[in-house]
Design a protein around this motif. Sequence first.
Motif, PDB file in Angstrom:
ATOM      1  N   ALA B  45       3.635   2.116  11.390  1.00  0.00           N
ATOM      2  CA  ALA B  45       2.192   2.157  10.351  1.00  0.00           C
ATOM      3  C   ALA B  45       2.036   3.732  10.129  1.00  0.00           C
ATOM      4  CB  ALA B  45       1.260   1.552  11.359  1.00  0.00           C
ATOM      5  N   LEU B  46       2.336   4.492  11.227  1.00  0.00           N
ATOM      6  CA  LEU B  46       1.860   6.094  10.538  1.00  0.00           C
ATOM      7  C   LEU B  46       2.259   6.527   9.598  1.00  0.00           C
ATOM      8  CD1 LEU B  46      -0.098   8.208  11.640  1.00  0.00           C
ATOM      9  CD2 LEU B  46       1.463   8.912  13.064  1.00  0.00           C
ATOM     10  N   PRO B  47       3.841   6.552   9.442  1.00  0.00           N
ATOM     11  CA  PRO B  47       4.533   6.975   8.252  1.00  0.00           C
ATOM     12  C   PRO B  47       4.037   6.348   7.050  1.00  0.00           C
ATOM     13  CG  PRO B  47       6.281   6.269   9.688  1.00  0.00           C
ATOM     14  CD  PRO B  47       4.668   6.354  10.465  1.00  0.00           C
ATOM     15  N   LEU B  49       1.069   4.820   6.623  1.00  0.00           N
ATOM     16  CA  LEU B  49      -0.008   5.278   6.109  1.00  0.00           C
ATOM     17  C   LEU B  49      -0.077   6.572   5.441  1.00  0.00           C
ATOM     18  CD1 LEU B  49      -3.331   5.345   6.120  1.00  0.00           C
ATOM     19  CD2 LEU B  49      -3.036   5.997   8.509  1.00  0.00           C
TER      20      LEU B  49
END
Lengths: 211, 211
Positions: B45-47, B49
């Motif tokens: 999810a972080l990359p 996002l």
Amino acid sequence: MSLGHLYLVATPTPGQGEADFLTRVEAALQGGVDVLQLRCKDWEALPYLQLAERMGELARRYHVPLFVNDRPDVAFAAGADGVHLGQNDLPPVWSRAVAPGLLIGRSTHAPGQAEAALTDRPAYLAVGPVHATPTKPGRSAVGLSYVRWAAKHLPQPWYAIGGIDLSNVEAVLAAGARRIAVVRAILDAPDPARAAHEFRQCLRARQPEAC
Amino acid sequence: MSLGHLYLVATPTPGQGEADFLTRVEAALQGGVDVLQLRCKDWEALPYLQLAERMGELARRYHVPLFVNDRPDVAFAAGADGVHLGQNDLPPVWSRAVAPGLLIGRSTHAPGQAEAALTDRPAYLAVGPVHATPTKPGRSAVGLSYVRWAAKHLPQPWYAIGGIDLSNVEAVLAAGARRIAVVRAILDAPDPARAAHEFRQCLRARQPEAC
């Protein structure tokens, strides 16, 4: 809700039927697991949600909290108690924005990550991987030194995690862990209830008042 | 917000740098793409996002809406306009619960799915795959008959999708499509701006007032 001491991270094995998976999870609960996580990496959200709802029924029946790995949206929709977020998952501030009220657990692999994670007020931290594990290929083990650091510095609940089994759990407890998270050593055991019970006995021997 | 007619589903190719990817997306916008979707299957999810935030900057600069595939939590955190949900993604009712205000686009592969999807008031439906495509291995093409059904029955915006390229787009438009979604035929083209411009011309020839 107080957090238990024997945390099971449950992942269906490829091709495993839902009934068999849930039967093994329930055996683990009967053996003494008192926190559950469902972890289905790369699953589509709908089957993930459906399995999380079934796990939630089990968790409520045994009065243990359920965390869903990685997806606050799925955790919220399933009525889970919390979400477990890795370092590359959605940041906790956004998890709270989309899924208010969920407890947050956080993976950490070094003291700096733990200190940073504390600012987000997590319900618990995971500390590891203590040993290399096929569950997290490519992530090197941090060993017992990080467990010792955690025992000395972390103010709130934390779980030692990563390759913990009945042959090495004593060393992890001796390094200061009071809570442990287990993946394969319970669900892949011939008898998950017995494996959970044996972990429970190890924890109780160290900390009779809490377990 | 009125929905455009030339919808680009953008996925970084394995090993592609972010700068190269965004340069090609921007070229597609310059060529006439007027709806964007970022689709990063199985990304953490972080990359996801972080890339969605960069795509959002581009989308705002060109005054086009951005949809994020599959994850309402990531779409919400990135400030996107909407989320695109497949049949196995989070149900729209839960997407709205965790990410209020997001537009919802929905994949459909048959008339029955389209009729069911309408009850969730989506901003648009995707109708396909018209042709077999490596983007969706294992999903058989529905052909032009579903496009003809959509043209006759769907009251709100819908996009024909699936293996549409410059060699077959005329047949898709002749079957009644007024909006098309393109994946590889723009971003994998030697000149994405020129490819987008040529699709735009095909759309304009059929419907001069809207394009």
